[in-house]
Every structure is written in structure tokens, then in C-alpha cells.
Design a protein around this motif. Structure first.
Motif, PDB file in Angstrom:
ATOM      1  N   ASN A  78      -3.053   0.367  -3.702  1.00  0.00           N
ATOM      2  CA  ASN A  78      -3.182  -0.692  -2.824  1.00  0.00           C
ATOM      3  C   ASN A  78      -2.805  -2.323  -3.800  1.00  0.00           C
ATOM      4  O   ASN A  78      -3.049  -2.182  -5.414  1.00  0.00           O
ATOM      5  CB  ASN A  78      -4.631  -1.380  -2.612  1.00  0.00           C
ATOM      6  N   GLN A  79      -2.586  -2.726  -3.873  1.00  0.00           N
ATOM      7  CA  GLN A  79      -2.013  -3.545  -4.331  1.00  0.00           C
ATOM      8  C   GLN A  79      -1.978  -5.197  -2.843  1.00  0.00           C
ATOM      9  O   GLN A  79      -1.288  -5.247  -2.454  1.00  0.00           O
ATOM     10  CB  GLN A  79      -0.801  -4.051  -4.986  1.00  0.00           C
ATOM     11  N   GLY A  80      -2.840  -6.221  -4.044  1.00  0.00           N
ATOM     12  CA  GLY A  80      -2.767  -7.709  -2.808  1.00  0.00           C
ATOM     13  C   GLY A  80      -3.188  -8.684  -3.900  1.00  0.00           C
ATOM     14  O   GLY A  80      -3.568  -8.744  -4.964  1.00  0.00           O
ATOM     15  N   ASP A 116      -5.879   1.777  -7.767  1.00  0.00           N
ATOM     16  CA  ASP A 116      -4.891   3.156  -7.629  1.00  0.00           C
ATOM     17  C   ASP A 116      -6.125   4.356  -7.519  1.00  0.00           C
ATOM     18  O   ASP A 116      -7.312   4.626  -8.366  1.00  0.00           O
ATOM     19  CB  ASP A 116      -4.145   3.574  -8.031  1.00  0.00           C
ATOM     20  N   ALA A 117      -6.097   5.836  -6.511  1.00  0.00           N
ATOM     21  CA  ALA A 117      -6.825   6.330  -6.802  1.00  0.00           C
ATOM     22  C   ALA A 117      -6.426   7.792  -6.651  1.00  0.00           C
ATOM     23  O   ALA A 117      -5.032   8.110  -5.112  1.00  0.00           O
ATOM     24  CB  ALA A 117      -8.110   6.078  -5.951  1.00  0.00           C
ATOM     25  N   VAL A 118      -6.899   8.829  -7.210  1.00  0.00           N
ATOM     26  CA  VAL A 118      -6.130   9.957  -5.692  1.00  0.00           C
ATOM     27  C   VAL A 118      -7.187  10.822  -5.645  1.00  0.00           C
ATOM     28  O   VAL A 118      -9.733  10.388  -5.859  1.00  0.00           O
ATOM     29  CB  VAL A 118      -5.788  11.320  -7.326  1.00  0.00           C
ATOM     30  N   GLY A 156      -9.966   1.461   3.183  1.00  0.00           N
ATOM     31  CA  GLY A 156      -9.518   0.014   3.484  1.00  0.00           C
ATOM     32  C   GLY A 156      -8.990  -0.221   2.285  1.00  0.00           C
ATOM     33  O   GLY A 156      -7.801   0.213   1.581  1.00  0.00           O
ATOM     34  N   ALA A 157      -8.713  -1.455   2.030  1.00  0.00           N
ATOM     35  CA  ALA A 157      -8.405  -2.463   1.167  1.00  0.00           C
ATOM     36  C   ALA A 157      -8.709  -2.412  -0.592  1.00  0.00           C
ATOM     37  O   ALA A 157      -7.553  -1.457  -1.310  1.00  0.00           O
ATOM     38  CB  ALA A 157      -8.280  -3.750   1.500  1.00  0.00           C
ATOM     39  N   ARG A 213       0.920  -1.267  -0.689  1.00  0.00           N
ATOM     40  CA  ARG A 213       0.138   0.185   0.101  1.00  0.00           C
ATOM     41  C   ARG A 213       0.860   1.343   0.330  1.00  0.00           C
ATOM     42  O   ARG A 213       2.188   1.333   0.757  1.00  0.00           O
ATOM     43  CB  ARG A 213      -1.184   0.010   1.273  1.00  0.00           C
ATOM     44  N   ASP A 214       1.103   1.620  -0.984  1.00  0.00           N
ATOM     45  CA  ASP A 214       1.388   2.930  -1.212  1.00  0.00           C
ATOM     46  C   ASP A 214       0.736   5.254  -1.078  1.00  0.00           C
ATOM     47  O   ASP A 214      -0.684   4.674  -1.728  1.00  0.00           O
ATOM     48  CB  ASP A 214       1.912   3.088  -2.532  1.00  0.00           C
TER      49      ASP A 214
END
Length: 177
Positions: free
Chosen positions: A38-40, A55-57, A88-89, A8-9
Motif C-alpha cells: 500500500n502506498q499513499g 508491504d507485507a507477506v 485496510g490501508a 495498492r498491489d
């Protein structure tokens, strides 16, 4: 077992600024901008569709405007807005906004304040969003009783003209010289 995201960045920028535009008009603004990624991978052997790669801004702003009128009267108008983003995720949230207002009167040598406030004028304080994970698709929405009317009274007791404590020098200040 408990599993988390692989990564998570989050990068963010927050700016707050109180401004006096005139003797009778003050503004407070808070702006927040962030990027979330988020990556998983939650796929078990032979499974697919349980990857998270989002990903989102997200942008949010809060602003409060206060107008000081004659004879101890003041009017306030405030509002906030948050753009869609990730919660969240893997929950993709919708945008959210609210507008509030109020009026107040100071009296008894500015020791007493009577305030009347209305929050969420347009009854817009609702949330919602969607998440997808494998075959599970979940859409949710909700809110709370955000529209309220409040009447507050406050009074400051005690001596308003307390003498300022004299400044004393300490040994540490002497040593630093």
C-alpha cells in the motif's frame, strides 16, 4: 473529501487440497499466501508524517482432519492460522489462530447424525494490531465469544433410493456432432 490510497498491489496464491490418506482418515487443507503493498501520500502543504508505504507477506492455513471410526463414529480436528499482515490501508494486524474439535455418531441407517463440537479450544480467537498515521498512533485488540460448545442433531427425510433421471439428448448435442 474522500481520499484513497495512491496504489495498492496484491498478489496471491491459494491452494486447496482434499486428501484421503486412508479409508478411515481424510484431510482437507487450504493454504493462502499473499503479498500486499500500500502506498499513499496524505500530506497537505507543509505537513509531514502522513505517508503510507507498507508491504507485507501474509500466510494463512486451514486444515481439517476427519477420522472415521467403527459403527458410525467420527472424530474431527481442525485449526487455522494467519500470520501478521496489513488490514485496510495501514493497520498492521497480529497473527491469529484457533483449534476446534468434534465427535459425531451416525445412526438409523445413516439418516440421523448427532454431533458434539467444541470451537476455539484454547480461547485464542482474538485479534489485534497497530496503525500509525501522522501523530495518531492507534493500538487495538478485541475478539468475540469464539469458544462454544454445540450439540446438533440432523435427520434426512424422504426416499434415499430415488432413481436416477435418464439422460436425454437435446438438439444442441445433435448439432454439435
Amino acid at each position: 473529501t474522500r481520499e484513497n490510497l495512491d496504489s495498492r498491489d496484491v498478489v496471491g496464491l491459494n491452494i486447496s487440497a482434499p486428501l484421503n490418506l486412508a479409508k478411515w482418515w481424510s484431510v482437507y487443507t487450504n493454504v493462502n499466501l499473499n503479498y500486499i503493498r500500500n502506498q499513499g501520500n496524505f500530506n497537505r502543504e507543509g505537513e509531514t508524517g502522513k505517508d503510507i508505504n507498507l508491504d507485507a507477506v501474509r500466510f494463512s492455513i486451514f486444515q481439517q482432519q476427519t477420522f472415521n471410526l467403527a459403527k458410525g463414529w467420527a472424530i474431527e480436528l481442525s485449526g487455522n492460522y494467519s500470520s501478521p499482515g496489513i488490514w485496510g490501508a495501514n493497520y498492521l494486524s497480529q497473527d491469529f489462530w484457533m483449534v476446534n474439535t468434534g465427535i459425531q455418531k451416525r445412526f438409523l441407517d445413516n439418516r440421523a447424525v448427532l454431533k458434539l463440537a467444541l470451537s476455539d479450544i484454547f480461547d485464542s480467537g482474538q485479534w489485534g494490531g497497530r496503525q500509525e498515521f501522522g501523530a495518531l498512533v492507534s493500538e487495538a485488540m478485541g475478539g468475540w465469544q469464539s469458544r462454544e460448545i454445540r450439540l446438533n442433531f440432523s435427520y434426512r427425510f424422504g426416499n434415499q433410493k430415488v432413481k436416477q433421471v435418464r439422460k436425454r439428448k437435446t438438439g444442441l448435442e445433435e448439432e454439435s456432432k
